[in-house]
Write a protein that holds these residues in place. Structure first.
Motif, PDB file in Angstrom:
ATOM      1  N   GLU A 107     -60.589   8.409  -3.667  1.00  0.00           N
ATOM      2  CA  GLU A 107     -59.293   7.704  -3.743  1.00  0.00           C
ATOM      3  C   GLU A 107     -58.196   8.457  -3.001  1.00  0.00           C
ATOM      4  OE1 GLU A 107     -58.752   4.559  -4.716  1.00  0.00           O
ATOM      5  OE2 GLU A 107     -60.922   4.506  -5.020  1.00  0.00           O
ATOM      6  N   VAL A 108     -58.123   9.781  -3.148  1.00  0.00           N
ATOM      7  CA  VAL A 108     -57.055  10.490  -2.417  1.00  0.00           C
ATOM      8  C   VAL A 108     -57.360  10.521  -0.917  1.00  0.00           C
ATOM      9  CG1 VAL A 108     -56.310  11.849  -4.413  1.00  0.00           C
ATOM     10  CG2 VAL A 108     -57.895  12.877  -2.773  1.00  0.00           C
ATOM     11  N   GLY A 109     -58.629  10.312  -0.573  1.00  0.00           N
ATOM     12  CA  GLY A 109     -59.006  10.219   0.840  1.00  0.00           C
ATOM     13  C   GLY A 109     -58.447   8.970   1.506  1.00  0.00           C
ATOM     14  N   LYS A 110     -58.059   7.986   0.694  1.00  0.00           N
ATOM     15  CA  LYS A 110     -57.514   6.750   1.268  1.00  0.00           C
ATOM     16  C   LYS A 110     -56.007   6.850   1.513  1.00  0.00           C
ATOM     17  CE  LYS A 110     -60.878   3.832  -1.161  1.00  0.00           C
ATOM     18  NZ  LYS A 110     -61.042   3.035  -2.382  1.00  0.00           N
ATOM     19  N   LEU A 111     -55.400   7.938   1.009  1.00  0.00           N
ATOM     20  CA  LEU A 111     -53.947   8.069   1.134  1.00  0.00           C
ATOM     21  C   LEU A 111     -53.582   8.764   2.434  1.00  0.00           C
ATOM     22  CD1 LEU A 111     -53.280   9.536  -2.442  1.00  0.00           C
ATOM     23  CD2 LEU A 111     -53.176   7.120  -1.784  1.00  0.00           C
ATOM     24  N   LYS A 112     -52.303   8.773   2.729  1.00  0.00           N
ATOM     25  CA  LYS A 112     -51.816   9.568   3.861  1.00  0.00           C
ATOM     26  C   LYS A 112     -51.053  10.794   3.329  1.00  0.00           C
ATOM     27  CE  LYS A 112     -53.505   7.303   7.227  1.00  0.00           C
ATOM     28  NZ  LYS A 112     -54.895   7.728   6.894  1.00  0.00           N
ATOM     29  N   ARG A 113     -51.087  10.976   2.037  1.00  0.00           N
ATOM     30  CA  ARG A 113     -50.310  12.035   1.376  1.00  0.00           C
ATOM     31  C   ARG A 113     -51.038  13.374   1.466  1.00  0.00           C
ATOM     32  NH1 ARG A 113     -46.198  10.965  -2.476  1.00  0.00           N
ATOM     33  NH2 ARG A 113     -46.244   9.005  -1.366  1.00  0.00           N
ATOM     34  N   PRO A 114     -50.309  14.503   1.709  1.00  0.00           N
ATOM     35  CA  PRO A 114     -50.976  15.807   1.705  1.00  0.00           C
ATOM     36  C   PRO A 114     -51.693  16.094   0.376  1.00  0.00           C
ATOM     37  CG  PRO A 114     -48.806  16.026   2.663  1.00  0.00           C
ATOM     38  CD  PRO A 114     -48.893  14.624   2.104  1.00  0.00           C
ATOM     39  N   VAL A 115     -52.862  16.721   0.498  1.00  0.00           N
ATOM     40  CA  VAL A 115     -53.681  17.053  -0.669  1.00  0.00           C
ATOM     41  C   VAL A 115     -54.069  18.526  -0.584  1.00  0.00           C
ATOM     42  CG1 VAL A 115     -55.937  16.641  -1.783  1.00  0.00           C
ATOM     43  CG2 VAL A 115     -54.637  14.706  -0.865  1.00  0.00           C
ATOM     44  N   MET A 116     -54.029  19.212  -1.725  1.00  0.00           N
ATOM     45  CA  MET A 116     -54.555  20.571  -1.795  1.00  0.00           C
ATOM     46  C   MET A 116     -55.774  20.555  -2.720  1.00  0.00           C
ATOM     47  SD  MET A 116     -52.775  24.148  -2.834  1.00  0.00           S
ATOM     48  CE  MET A 116     -53.044  23.939  -4.570  1.00  0.00           C
ATOM     49  N   LEU A 117     -56.924  20.881  -2.150  1.00  0.00           N
ATOM     50  CA  LEU A 117     -58.176  20.840  -2.918  1.00  0.00           C
ATOM     51  C   LEU A 117     -58.548  22.250  -3.350  1.00  0.00           C
ATOM     52  CD1 LEU A 117     -60.747  19.314  -3.891  1.00  0.00           C
ATOM     53  CD2 LEU A 117     -61.725  19.756  -1.625  1.00  0.00           C
ATOM     54  N   LYS A 118     -58.491  22.476  -4.660  1.00  0.00           N
ATOM     55  CA  LYS A 118     -58.872  23.796  -5.171  1.00  0.00           C
ATOM     56  C   LYS A 118     -60.385  23.944  -5.195  1.00  0.00           C
ATOM     57  CE  LYS A 118     -55.001  25.534  -7.654  1.00  0.00           C
ATOM     58  NZ  LYS A 118     -54.748  26.324  -8.853  1.00  0.00           N
ATOM     59  N   ARG A 119     -60.808  25.185  -5.082  1.00  0.00           N
ATOM     60  CA  ARG A 119     -62.246  25.454  -5.135  1.00  0.00           C
ATOM     61  C   ARG A 119     -62.722  25.374  -6.576  1.00  0.00           C
ATOM     62  NH1 ARG A 119     -64.925  31.209  -3.226  1.00  0.00           N
ATOM     63  NH2 ARG A 119     -67.097  30.646  -3.552  1.00  0.00           N
ATOM     64  N   GLY A 120     -63.826  24.703  -6.803  1.00  0.00           N
ATOM     65  CA  GLY A 120     -64.417  24.668  -8.137  1.00  0.00           C
ATOM     66  C   GLY A 120     -64.729  26.090  -8.592  1.00  0.00           C
ATOM     67  N   MET A 121     -64.551  26.353  -9.872  1.00  0.00           N
ATOM     68  CA  MET A 121     -64.665  27.747 -10.335  1.00  0.00           C
ATOM     69  C   MET A 121     -66.066  28.337 -10.141  1.00  0.00           C
ATOM     70  SD  MET A 121     -64.271  27.194 -14.409  1.00  0.00           S
ATOM     71  CE  MET A 121     -62.996  25.939 -14.391  1.00  0.00           C
ATOM     72  N   SER A 122     -67.051  27.482  -9.954  1.00  0.00           N
ATOM     73  CA  SER A 122     -68.398  27.998  -9.669  1.00  0.00           C
ATOM     74  C   SER A 122     -68.943  27.445  -8.357  1.00  0.00           C
ATOM     75  CB  SER A 122     -69.357  27.615 -10.803  1.00  0.00           C
ATOM     76  OG  SER A 122     -68.891  28.144 -12.021  1.00  0.00           O
ATOM     77  N   ALA A 123     -68.060  26.942  -7.528  1.00  0.00           N
ATOM     78  CA  ALA A 123     -68.527  26.260  -6.316  1.00  0.00           C
ATOM     79  C   ALA A 123     -68.828  27.232  -5.187  1.00  0.00           C
ATOM     80  CB  ALA A 123     -67.481  25.251  -5.850  1.00  0.00           C
ATOM     81  N   LYS A 124     -69.895  26.914  -4.481  1.00  0.00           N
ATOM     82  CA  LYS A 124     -70.190  27.626  -3.244  1.00  0.00           C
ATOM     83  C   LYS A 124     -69.243  27.090  -2.168  1.00  0.00           C
ATOM     84  CE  LYS A 124     -74.684  26.621  -3.163  1.00  0.00           C
ATOM     85  NZ  LYS A 124     -76.078  26.688  -2.683  1.00  0.00           N
ATOM     86  N   ILE A 125     -69.053  27.893  -1.127  1.00  0.00           N
ATOM     87  CA  ILE A 125     -68.167  27.471  -0.030  1.00  0.00           C
ATOM     88  C   ILE A 125     -68.653  26.135   0.544  1.00  0.00           C
ATOM     89  CG2 ILE A 125     -67.255  28.114   2.261  1.00  0.00           C
ATOM     90  CD1 ILE A 125     -66.424  30.300   0.467  1.00  0.00           C
ATOM     91  N   GLU A 126     -69.965  26.010   0.681  1.00  0.00           N
ATOM     92  CA  GLU A 126     -70.500  24.777   1.281  1.00  0.00           C
ATOM     93  C   GLU A 126     -70.203  23.556   0.409  1.00  0.00           C
ATOM     94  OE1 GLU A 126     -74.948  23.693   1.963  1.00  0.00           O
ATOM     95  OE2 GLU A 126     -74.206  24.581   3.817  1.00  0.00           O
ATOM     96  N   GLU A 127     -70.287  23.735  -0.907  1.00  0.00           N
ATOM     97  CA  GLU A 127     -69.978  22.618  -1.811  1.00  0.00           C
ATOM     98  C   GLU A 127     -68.491  22.245  -1.729  1.00  0.00           C
ATOM     99  OE1 GLU A 127     -73.323  23.642  -5.245  1.00  0.00           O
ATOM    100  OE2 GLU A 127     -71.402  24.687  -5.270  1.00  0.00           O
ATOM    101  N   TRP A 128     -67.672  23.275  -1.599  1.00  0.00           N
ATOM    102  CA  TRP A 128     -66.216  23.064  -1.479  1.00  0.00           C
ATOM    103  C   TRP A 128     -65.912  22.273  -0.193  1.00  0.00           C
ATOM    104  CZ3 TRP A 128     -62.701  27.937  -0.523  1.00  0.00           C
ATOM    105  CH2 TRP A 128     -61.372  27.639  -0.789  1.00  0.00           C
ATOM    106  N   LEU A 129     -66.548  22.671   0.891  1.00  0.00           N
ATOM    107  CA  LEU A 129     -66.318  21.969   2.159  1.00  0.00           C
ATOM    108  C   LEU A 129     -66.894  20.552   2.119  1.00  0.00           C
ATOM    109  CD1 LEU A 129     -66.826  24.914   4.662  1.00  0.00           C
ATOM    110  CD2 LEU A 129     -64.689  23.755   4.095  1.00  0.00           C
ATOM    111  N   GLN A 130     -67.962  20.365   1.373  1.00  0.00           N
ATOM    112  CA  GLN A 130     -68.493  19.004   1.224  1.00  0.00           C
ATOM    113  C   GLN A 130     -67.534  18.141   0.394  1.00  0.00           C
ATOM    114  OE1 GLN A 130     -72.651  20.448   0.242  1.00  0.00           O
ATOM    115  NE2 GLN A 130     -73.111  18.486   1.178  1.00  0.00           N
ATOM    116  N   ALA A 131     -66.890  18.762  -0.605  1.00  0.00           N
ATOM    117  CA  ALA A 131     -65.879  18.029  -1.378  1.00  0.00           C
ATOM    118  C   ALA A 131     -64.714  17.645  -0.461  1.00  0.00           C
ATOM    119  CB  ALA A 131     -65.395  18.877  -2.556  1.00  0.00           C
TER     120      ALA A 131
END
Ligand code: PEP
Ligand code: MN
Length: 340
Positions: free
Chosen positions: A199-223
């Motif tokens: 849903e936030v991908g459909k906006l034009k508004r700036p988004v800050m995506l925090k890293r999941g507390m147990s997420a690997k870098i690759e999972e974060w980039l996939q998010a």
């Protein structure tokens, strides 16, 4: 993609894999070795490569598969070699200006927010932070003021001119949060809330995506890819510490993640040493370290009276400490060729 066949795979088994790959739209380049056959499959498959991998690996006599392309395309450095930037009103995140986002963990009252907003603005902050919808581990702890908190943030922006960042926790609140906020924060607990990311991908508004507390870098980039794929390129990442065996600190602030993201992606990276350490005494030094390692900015919790804070008081620095931090940070920032 590369498919490695098992030793002793029969010709019929190899043909079956080749046929399947061709059917999925690949051009195949097999190497028939003495012991093993390796099949390089090039081109764009007709379905998602992750699904192809699962299906190929379930075929008889397939040993393993290897993907050559990253599982995230729009977030990758190959897609965009130069760094991307995010524009929030007149603040640009991701270029030579180091961006300071500061304010209380949680909006608690008009007085608390306005006092903090005025002080961080006077000390040189560029963005005001403050949570109105708060994700809490305990259902009994303060959950935030909701829309009343958003209104106070908008009031603080009107007075100070600082753009506002605040968290959106649920798809149903996106429209409401967008009415008041300049940057939508996706918290650590929601990094893999794919409905929210879409849903936030459909906006034009700036988004800050925090890293999941147990997420690997690759999972974060996939998010991140979920948001970029939807067409919203106004995206930045935030390293906020990860879970490790350590309990002295609330999380382990992974500053090497800034470098990893820089190597793999074009996205700006912000560091949050408040959630990252859980200890106010460590926040200023970790802010300087984040600047030194090349982060694009910081997200810092500041409270006029941390011992009275309804949330995250132990990791909130005082206004005086924030005032002392800014010039120290300026020195580090200029040492790495940026300005504050
Ligand atoms: C916060 O910024 O106050 C917060 C809740 O962050 P996180 O999602 O990283 O825990
Ligand atoms: Mn917090």
């Amino acid at each position: 993609m590369i498919v490695v066949m098992q030793e002793g795979a029969t010709e019929a088994q190899i043909r079956e894999v080749e046929g399947a790959l061709e059917q999925w739209g690949y051009e195949i380049h097999p190497i028939y070795g003495v012991e093993r056959t390796v099949i390089a499959a090039v081109g764009k498959p007709t379905m998602d490569e992750g699904t192809v991998v699962e299906q190929v690996e379930s075929l008889p006599a397939v040993d393993r598969t290897m993907l050559i392309l990253k599982p995230y395309r729009f977030a990758s450095r190959e897609y965009r070699p130069e760094k991307s930037t995010v524009q929030v009103r007149d603040v640009i995140i991701g270029d030579d200006r180091f961006v300071m986002m500061a304010g209380p963990c949680t909006v608690e009252s008009e007085e608390q927010l306005m006092t903090t907003a005025r002080a961080v603005k006077a000390a040189g902050a560029h963005v005001l932070r403050g949570g109105a919808f708060k994700p809490s581990t305990s259902p009994y702890s303060f959950q935030g003021m909701g829309e009343e908190g958003l209104k106070l943030l908008a009031q603080a922006r009107a007075e100070t001119g600082l753009p506002v960042i605040t968290e959106v926790m649920h798809v149903k609140n996106i429209d409401m949060v967008c009415q008041y906020a300049d940057i939508l924060q996706i918290g650590t607990r929601n990094m893999q809330n794919y409905d929210l990311l879409i849903e936030v991908g459909k906006l034009k508004r700036p988004v800050m995506l925090k890293r999941g507390m147990s997420a690997k870098i690759e999972e974060w980039l996939q998010a991140a890819e979920y948001i970029l794929k939807g067409g919203n390129d106004q995206l930045m990442l935030c390293e906020r510490g990860v879970r490790t065996s350590e309990t002295y600190t609330r999380n382990t602030l992974d500053l090497s993640a800034v470098l990893a993201v820089r190597e793999l992606s074009h996205l700006p990276v912000i560091v949050d040493p408040s959630q990252g350490t859980g200890r106010a005494s460590m926040v200023p030094a970790m802010c300087r370290a984040a600047a030194a390692v090349g982060a694009d900015g910081l997200l810092v919790e500041v409270h006029p009276n941390p011992e009275k804070a309804l949330k995250d008081g132990a990791q909130s620095i005082t206004i005086q400490s924030f005032q002392a931090l800014m010039p120290e940070l300026g020195a580090v920032v200029s040492a790495v060729g940026k300005s504050l």
